[in-house]
Design a protein around this motif. Structure first.
Motif, PDB file in Angstrom:
ATOM      1  N   VAL A   1       0.843  -1.192   0.000  1.00 20.79           N
ATOM      2  CA  VAL A   1       0.000   0.000   0.000  1.00 20.79           C
ATOM      3  C   VAL A   1       0.886   1.252   0.000  1.00 20.79           C
ATOM      4  O   VAL A   1       1.838   1.356   0.783  1.00 20.79           O
ATOM      5  CB  VAL A   1      -0.941   0.006   1.216  1.00 20.79           C
ATOM      6  CG1 VAL A   1      -1.725   1.312   1.282  1.00 20.79           C
ATOM      7  CG2 VAL A   1      -1.896  -1.186   1.147  1.00 20.79           C
ATOM      8  N   ILE A   2       0.553   2.204  -0.869  1.00 21.21           N
ATOM      9  CA  ILE A   2       1.325   3.436  -1.020  1.00 21.21           C
ATOM     10  C   ILE A   2       0.567   4.566  -0.337  1.00 21.21           C
ATOM     11  O   ILE A   2      -0.541   4.924  -0.749  1.00 21.21           O
ATOM     12  CB  ILE A   2       1.526   3.787  -2.512  1.00 21.21           C
ATOM     13  CG1 ILE A   2       2.027   2.585  -3.314  1.00 21.21           C
ATOM     14  CG2 ILE A   2       2.448   4.992  -2.659  1.00 21.21           C
ATOM     15  CD1 ILE A   2       3.397   2.137  -2.978  1.00 21.21           C
ATOM     16  N   SER A   3       1.152   5.130   0.699  1.00 20.82           N
ATOM     17  CA  SER A   3       0.519   6.262   1.379  1.00 20.82           C
ATOM     18  C   SER A   3       0.751   7.537   0.568  1.00 20.82           C
ATOM     19  O   SER A   3       1.605   7.584  -0.330  1.00 20.82           O
ATOM     20  CB  SER A   3       1.104   6.440   2.780  1.00 20.82           C
ATOM     21  OG  SER A   3       2.461   6.872   2.685  1.00 20.82           O
ATOM     22  N   LEU A   4       0.003   8.581   0.898  1.00 17.40           N
ATOM     23  CA  LEU A   4       0.183   9.863   0.222  1.00 17.40           C
ATOM     24  C   LEU A   4       1.616  10.359   0.409  1.00 17.40           C
ATOM     25  O   LEU A   4       2.241  10.843  -0.543  1.00 17.40           O
ATOM     26  CB  LEU A   4      -0.816  10.886   0.749  1.00 17.40           C
ATOM     27  CG  LEU A   4      -0.703  12.304   0.180  1.00 17.40           C
ATOM     28  CD1 LEU A   4      -0.880  12.308  -1.328  1.00 17.40           C
ATOM     29  CD2 LEU A   4      -1.724  13.230   0.847  1.00 17.40           C
ATOM     30  N   THR A   5       2.147  10.240   1.610  1.00 16.52           N
ATOM     31  CA  THR A   5       3.506  10.710   1.882  1.00 16.52           C
ATOM     32  C   THR A   5       4.529   9.964   1.026  1.00 16.52           C
ATOM     33  O   THR A   5       5.429  10.582   0.437  1.00 16.52           O
ATOM     34  CB  THR A   5       3.850  10.529   3.373  1.00 16.52           C
ATOM     35  OG1 THR A   5       2.951  11.313   4.159  1.00 16.52           O
ATOM     36  CG2 THR A   5       5.284  10.959   3.663  1.00 16.52           C
TER      37      THR A   5
ATOM     38  N   ALA B   1      -5.692   4.874  -4.310  1.00 17.34           N
ATOM     39  CA  ALA B   1      -5.609   5.367  -5.689  1.00 17.34           C
ATOM     40  C   ALA B   1      -5.683   6.887  -5.720  1.00 17.34           C
ATOM     41  O   ALA B   1      -4.924   7.548  -6.451  1.00 17.34           O
ATOM     42  CB  ALA B   1      -6.723   4.754  -6.523  1.00 17.34           C
ATOM     43  N   ASN B   2      -6.569   7.462  -4.922  1.00 15.71           N
ATOM     44  CA  ASN B   2      -6.665   8.922  -4.838  1.00 15.71           C
ATOM     45  C   ASN B   2      -5.358   9.532  -4.344  1.00 15.71           C
ATOM     46  O   ASN B   2      -4.907  10.558  -4.863  1.00 15.71           O
ATOM     47  CB  ASN B   2      -7.808   9.325  -3.909  1.00 15.71           C
ATOM     48  CG  ASN B   2      -9.142   9.413  -4.623  1.00 15.71           C
ATOM     49  OD1 ASN B   2      -9.218   9.942  -5.728  1.00 15.71           O
ATOM     50  ND2 ASN B   2     -10.190   8.902  -4.002  1.00 15.71           N
ATOM     51  N   ASP B   3      -4.741   8.909  -3.334  1.00 15.20           N
ATOM     52  CA  ASP B   3      -3.464   9.420  -2.812  1.00 15.20           C
ATOM     53  C   ASP B   3      -2.386   9.399  -3.892  1.00 15.20           C
ATOM     54  O   ASP B   3      -1.607  10.350  -4.041  1.00 15.20           O
ATOM     55  CB  ASP B   3      -3.011   8.590  -1.609  1.00 15.20           C
ATOM     56  CG  ASP B   3      -3.831   8.857  -0.355  1.00 15.20           C
ATOM     57  OD1 ASP B   3      -4.534   9.888  -0.312  1.00 15.20           O
ATOM     58  OD2 ASP B   3      -3.761   8.037   0.583  1.00 15.20           O
ATOM     59  N   ILE B   4      -2.313   8.308  -4.637  1.00 11.29           N
ATOM     60  CA  ILE B   4      -1.308   8.186  -5.699  1.00 11.29           C
ATOM     61  C   ILE B   4      -1.500   9.272  -6.745  1.00 11.29           C
ATOM     62  O   ILE B   4      -0.549   9.947  -7.168  1.00 11.29           O
ATOM     63  CB  ILE B   4      -1.382   6.776  -6.325  1.00 11.29           C
ATOM     64  CG1 ILE B   4      -0.881   5.723  -5.326  1.00 11.29           C
ATOM     65  CG2 ILE B   4      -0.579   6.710  -7.635  1.00 11.29           C
ATOM     66  CD1 ILE B   4      -1.186   4.287  -5.735  1.00 11.29           C
TER      67      ILE B   4
END
Length: 217
Positions: free
Chosen positions: A22-26, A59-62
């Motif tokens: 999982v890719i966080s916004l940061t 997805a939105n964060d990416i």
């Protein structure tokens, strides 16, 4: 609800990454600041996204971090046996999961072809791929094929499939005759920004074809 952004053809020479984390916004912002332009994340094999696979929030964060987005579906454990039936089922699940995330139609959704059982008949692989393609294409997404180790098929057999988009893994794999690949993956031995990735570079294939990603306007 559909994700914001538009479908674009990926320019040649863009650097991105694929990750099963999982890719966080940061973290997405870190990658973006380091010159990465896109990210590829996973759809689940089953009906419904599993924990750890792409969600609408992620997805939105990416996208908000400025990265373009594409998706690839998980593959069965090494030594699996493909069939027309499993290709149809997995393709249907890929579509349902993509829709649940809010991914717009017209986006590349990639099929991961690798790790097939030894002595598998090539026709079984062809039938799997054709059925997967049909399910994904009929829904309005654009199927792509990731060619990994032990994919069984030759370069000619790969080209003879209905796919128009091919992604070359970091394993030793055959060249797709006539058209070649639109993305090339390379192995990254150490974590980047705290997560394991493989790196990917876009390119126009031999017929001018390009990968199709989602990017914020």
């Amino acid at each position: 609800m559909l994700l914001s952004g538009c479908i674009q053809a990926a320019p040649s020479g863009c650097r991105g990454f694929d990750a099963d984390t999982v890719i966080s916004l940061t973290v997405a912002e870190q990658f973006s600041s380091q010159g990465y332009t896109f990210c590829i994340r996973y759809l689940s094999l089953g009906a419904g996204q599993d924990e750890g696979d792409l969600s609408q929030g992620e997805a939105n964060d990416i996208l908000q971090a400025g990265l373009a987005l594409m998706v690839v579906q998980h593959v069965e454990d090494p030594g699996w046996s493909p069939s027309q039936g499993s290709g149809q089922a997995n393709g249907v699940n890929a579509v349902g999961n993509a829709i649940s995330i809010g991914l717009p139609l017209g986006l590349n959704v990639w099929c991961d072809l690798e790790g097939i059982a030894e002595n598998t008949n090539s026709q079984d692989v062809i039938d799997y791929c054709a059925a997967w393609y049909s399910a994904v294409s009929a829904a309005g997404y654009v199927p792509g094929l990731y060619v990994g180790a032990n994919a069984v098929l030759s370069g000619q057999q790969l080209y003879d499939l209905p796919f128009q988009h091919y992604w070359q893994s970091c394993s030793e794999v055959p060249e797709v005759v006539v058209c070649g690949y639109q993305m090339v993956q390379s192995f990254v031995p150490d974590p980047v920004n705290g997560i394991g990735i493989d790196e990917d570079i876009t390119q126009n294939d031999e017929q001018g074809g390009q990968a199709l990603w989602l990017k914020m306007s």
